[in-house]
Write an enzyme that holds these catalytic residues in place. Structure first.
Site, mmCIF file in Angstrom:
data_model
loop_
_atom_site.group_PDB
_atom_site.id
_atom_site.type_symbol
_atom_site.label_atom_id
_atom_site.label_comp_id
_atom_site.label_asym_id
_atom_site.label_seq_id
_atom_site.Cartn_x
_atom_site.Cartn_y
_atom_site.Cartn_z
ATOM 1 N N GLU A 208 0.869 -1.181 0.000
ATOM 2 C CA GLU A 208 0.000 0.000 0.000
ATOM 3 C C GLU A 208 0.905 1.230 0.000
ATOM 4 O O GLU A 208 1.752 1.373 0.883
ATOM 5 C CB GLU A 208 -0.826 -0.043 1.305
ATOM 6 N N ASN B 175 -5.840 -1.957 6.738
ATOM 7 C CA ASN B 175 -6.159 -2.153 8.152
ATOM 8 C C ASN B 175 -7.490 -1.542 8.567
ATOM 9 O O ASN B 175 -8.050 -1.922 9.587
ATOM 10 C CB ASN B 175 -5.022 -1.648 9.029
#
Ligand SMILES: NC(=O)c1ccc[n+]([C@@H]2O[C@H](COP(=O)([O-])OP(=O)(O)OC[C@H]3O[C@@H](n4cnc5c(N)ncnc54)[C@H](O)[C@@H]3O)[C@@H](O)[C@H]2O)c1
Length: 321
Positions: A189, A227
């Site tokens: 990411e 997350n």
């Protein structure tokens, strides 16, 4: 149904290979390509993420790596684990002994952060503690080359806040958020701070590709994408355990067997590290102010007890060290 299938696939991708063990790689050992202006990298923090990043850099990009940790014990454990992974690949004929030796030789270690000074790309992978990361980026701004990219592997902390700690070097700060275990998970990411320059972004994307990774972009919001989706799932599983809705085995069994993920959420939490899970939930909770992200009390208590998961031998389950 489509949404359900998507969720299951996404989770499978995220959790597929948390069973790190000593699996080795099934990927090519050939150098994937040089990145302009990047001749050496440093990784700060030789824990489970840092050792993996150092290994893929030495292996796929043939880059010399300085692996830095404040703890000699962590460095010794990291080098021993890297050796085990490489030995496994030699035994599976994925690498020759001489290739494994060359990869190992590219990784040097240090306990002194000043040793980042010859690197063109620096990746920080220390624990998920805001003050620690801010302190390190302030130091990096002083001791790194004035052209070096300063990347963080944070799971949740604002990249803009970390960049601000780097003062005049803020435009060279970015997040390259590798996934665990790094040698196996292909996604990274990429998160830019408000201050990040286009050049920093271009170099970071090129480096990720040279490390055999697939970069994708997320916005600088708490938990980013990975997350923000994964941690509430894990936290909810812990709330189910503390509420007595199921045993740890039943919670893991229904999610593993019912949604086709390789391991249940409590096992996954043990692999990630309960300290890391708690830190991420706290960032999600505090930065959004949304009560839906409240960390479970049991998660807090497990961390209070020092039972932070596989890395210490005990979490929701017990592990031989
Ligand atoms: N564990 C995961 O699944 C995962 C996945 C993606 C991102 N992350 C993120 O990566 C980072 C590292 O996580 P980890 O799981 O590797 O943690 P870890 O606890 O396994 O390792 C952290 C390492 O940093 C070292 N360290 C502590 N203070 C230091 C300092 N001042 N200077 C140098 N080294 C220092 C420790 O000795 C330790 O070896 C965190 O920000 C975490 O949120 C973790």
């Amino acid at each position: 149904m489509a949404a359900l299938r998507l969720t299951s696939t996404a989770l499978r991708a995220t959790t597929r290979s948390y069973a790190y063990g000593v699996r080795g790689f099934a990927t090519s050992s050939l150098r994937l390509g040089a990145v302009e202006g990047v001749d050496r990298i440093s990784v700060i923090g030789a824990g489970q993420m840092g050792l993996g990043i150092a290994l893929v850099a030495a292996r796929h990009a043939s880059l010399p790596v300085t692996l830095i940790d404040s703890s000699e014990t962590s460095i010794t454990k990291a080098i021993s684990f890297i050796s085990k992974l490489l030995d496994k690949d030699v035994s599976k004929s994925r690498l020759t002994e001489s290739q494994a030796g060359e990869i190992k030789a590219r990784i040097t270690t240090s306990t002194d952060i000043n040793d980042v000074s010859t690197s063109d790309f620096i990746i920080e992978a220390v624990p998920e503690i805001v003050e620690l990361k801010l302190k390190i980026f302030k130091q990096l701004a002083e001791v790194a080359k004035p052209t070096a990219v300063l990347a963080t592997n944070t799971s949740s902390i604002s990249i803009t806040k970390i960049a601000a700690a780097a003062g005049d070097a803020a435009d060279r700060v970015i997040s390259t958020h590798f996934m665990n275990p790094v040698p196996i998970q292909s996604g990274v990411e990429i998160i830019t701070a408000l201050q990040t320059s286009p050049q920093t972004l271009t170099t970071s994307i090129s480096l990720c590709k040279a490390l055999n990774k697939i970069p994708s972009k997320s916005a600088d919001t708490p938990g980013f994408l990975a997350n923000r989706i994964l941690m509430p799932y894990i936290n909810e599983a812990i709330i189910c355990l503390e509420s007595g809705i199921g045993t740890k085995e039943d919670i893991d069994a229904i999610m593993k067997n019912g949604t086709n993920v390789p391991m249940g959420p409590l096992t996954l939490a043990d692999f990630i590290g309960l300290d890391t899970c708690l830190a991420i939930m706290k960032v999600l909770h505090e930065d959004t102010g949304d009560s839906k992200y409240r960390p479970s009390v049991l998660l807090q208590r497990m961390v209070d007890a020092g039972w932070v998961g596989k890395k210490c031998g005990r979490g929701f389950y017990e592990y031989s060290k």
